[in-house]
Design a protein around this motif. Structure first.
Motif, short mmCIF file in Angstrom:
data_model
loop_
_atom_site.label_atom_id
_atom_site.label_comp_id
_atom_site.label_asym_id
_atom_site.label_seq_id
_atom_site.Cartn_x
_atom_site.Cartn_y
_atom_site.Cartn_z
N TRP A 197 9.14 -5.09 -5.38
CA TRP A 197 8.80 -6.48 -5.68
C TRP A 197 8.03 -7.17 -4.57
N MET A 198 7.99 -6.59 -3.36
CA MET A 198 7.12 -7.12 -2.30
C MET A 198 5.89 -6.26 -2.07
N THR A 199 5.85 -5.10 -2.71
CA THR A 199 4.79 -4.13 -2.43
C THR A 199 3.41 -4.67 -2.79
N SER A 200 3.30 -5.36 -3.91
CA SER A 200 1.98 -5.86 -4.31
C SER A 200 1.46 -6.90 -3.32
N THR A 201 2.34 -7.71 -2.75
CA THR A 201 1.92 -8.69 -1.74
C THR A 201 1.35 -8.00 -0.51
N LEU A 202 2.00 -6.92 -0.08
CA LEU A 202 1.49 -6.16 1.05
C LEU A 202 0.19 -5.45 0.70
N ALA A 203 0.10 -4.92 -0.52
CA ALA A 203 -1.09 -4.18 -0.93
C ALA A 203 -2.33 -5.07 -0.96
N GLU A 204 -2.13 -6.35 -1.19
CA GLU A 204 -3.26 -7.29 -1.19
C GLU A 204 -3.86 -7.44 0.20
N ARG A 205 -3.08 -7.17 1.23
CA ARG A 205 -3.53 -7.38 2.61
C ARG A 205 -3.84 -6.08 3.34
N ALA A 206 -3.21 -5.00 2.93
CA ALA A 206 -3.34 -3.74 3.66
C ALA A 206 -4.60 -2.99 3.26
N PRO A 207 -5.31 -2.42 4.24
CA PRO A 207 -6.44 -1.55 3.88
C PRO A 207 -5.99 -0.32 3.12
N ARG A 208 -4.81 0.18 3.47
CA ARG A 208 -4.18 1.30 2.77
C ARG A 208 -2.68 1.17 2.98
N LEU A 209 -1.92 1.27 1.91
CA LEU A 209 -0.47 1.06 1.99
C LEU A 209 0.26 2.25 1.41
N ILE A 210 1.31 2.68 2.11
CA ILE A 210 2.26 3.67 1.59
C ILE A 210 3.62 2.98 1.55
N ALA A 211 4.31 3.09 0.41
CA ALA A 211 5.64 2.49 0.27
C ALA A 211 6.67 3.60 0.14
N THR A 212 7.83 3.41 0.77
CA THR A 212 8.87 4.44 0.72
C THR A 212 10.23 3.78 0.52
N ASP A 213 11.14 4.55 -0.05
CA ASP A 213 12.53 4.14 -0.14
C ASP A 213 13.40 5.39 -0.21
N LEU A 214 14.61 5.29 0.31
CA LEU A 214 15.55 6.41 0.27
C LEU A 214 16.06 6.66 -1.14
N SER A 215 16.16 5.60 -1.93
CA SER A 215 16.76 5.67 -3.27
C SER A 215 15.73 6.07 -4.32
N TRP A 216 15.98 7.17 -5.00
CA TRP A 216 15.09 7.56 -6.09
C TRP A 216 15.17 6.57 -7.23
N GLU A 217 16.34 6.01 -7.49
CA GLU A 217 16.46 5.03 -8.57
C GLU A 217 15.62 3.80 -8.29
N MET A 218 15.47 3.42 -7.04
CA MET A 218 14.57 2.33 -6.68
C MET A 218 13.12 2.76 -6.86
N VAL A 219 12.78 3.91 -6.30
CA VAL A 219 11.39 4.36 -6.32
C VAL A 219 10.86 4.47 -7.73
N ARG A 220 11.65 4.96 -8.65
CA ARG A 220 11.14 5.17 -10.00
C ARG A 220 10.95 3.85 -10.77
N ARG A 221 11.45 2.76 -10.20
CA ARG A 221 11.26 1.46 -10.83
C ARG A 221 10.06 0.69 -10.27
N VAL A 222 9.42 1.22 -9.23
CA VAL A 222 8.24 0.56 -8.68
C VAL A 222 7.11 0.63 -9.70
N PRO A 223 6.51 -0.50 -10.04
CA PRO A 223 5.42 -0.48 -11.03
C PRO A 223 4.28 0.44 -10.60
N ALA A 224 3.72 1.12 -11.57
CA ALA A 224 2.60 2.02 -11.28
C ALA A 224 1.41 1.23 -10.75
#
Length: 215
Positions: A97-124
């Motif tokens: 839910w914060m990833t898109s805000t960072l992606a607007e500013r980052a030249p290149r962004l990688i997002a990570t999380d320990l939880s697979w259940e979280m990761v699979r809910r990140v919008p494509a």
């Protein structure tokens, strides 16, 4: 260590009982241990934390609100200069839910999380999202110019390894000391190997710091 505190913006103080709940939360103990000791992140602890966030993933979206983005934007705008090149890394991205805000500013962004259940809910989208342990990142040395941690465990030695010379560490506790995973800016700077310093501030309930190596 040198932390310069900026004037707060619309500061809010969490009630004492809510702060006490954050202090007593089991994740507070894990937070302090992870930041203080090499090798503490082993055995059942990573699996326990992963299961805990897996269980929370289905309701994580209920914590999102526009107001909770404001401290992050404040850190990126007032904590500067923030490198506008290289790779940014979001650790503990949750359901994104914060990833898109960072992606607007980052030249290149990688997002990570320990939880697979979280990761699979990140919008494509264009941002690569990895299930990864922040204590053992699948990244080369000095591969990251900006590391962003929001309500996230601090693994100082791994961050020291992956952050490039001239890079920065952005740390945010969205509810300040009431956040279960919380360290004060001075504690974050003291935990990092070597000498680190920078700026800190508060927006609403969120407390943030942007740190750089001091040499």
């Amino acid at each position: 260590m040198s932390i310069t505190w900026l004037d707060p913006i619309s500061p809010e103080t969490m009630p004492d009982d809510v702060v006490a709940m954050g202090q007593r939360h089991p994740m507070r103990t894990v937070t302090h241990a992870a930041a203080a000791e090499v090798g503490v992140w082993q055995g059942d602890t990573p699996r326990m934390v992963q299961r805990w966030f897996d269980d929370l993933a289905g309701e994580w979206h209920t914590h999102a609100s526009p107001d909770r983005l404001l401290p992050l934007v404040d850190a990126l705008e007032r904590g500067g200069p923030i490198p506008d090149h290289g790779t940014w890394l979001e650790l503990g991205c949750g359901d994104g839910w914060m990833t898109s805000t960072l992606a607007e500013r980052a030249p290149r962004l990688i997002a990570t999380d320990l939880s697979w259940e979280m990761v699979r809910r990140v919008p494509a989208g264009p941002t690569p999202v990895l299930q990864a342990d922040a204590a053992h990142l699948p990244l080369d040395d000095h591969a990251v110019t900006v590391a962003v941690l929001v309500n996230m465990l601090l693994f100082p030695w791994e961050l020291d390894r992956v952050i490039a010379p001239g890079g920065v560490l952005v740390w945010l506790s969205s509810r300040g000391p009431a956040t279960p995973i919380h360290l004060a800016p001075e504690q974050v700077a003291a935990a990092m190997p070597g000498r680190w310093g920078g700026t800190a501030g508060q927006h609403g309930t969120g407390v943030w710091t942007v740190l750089r190596r001091l040499g």
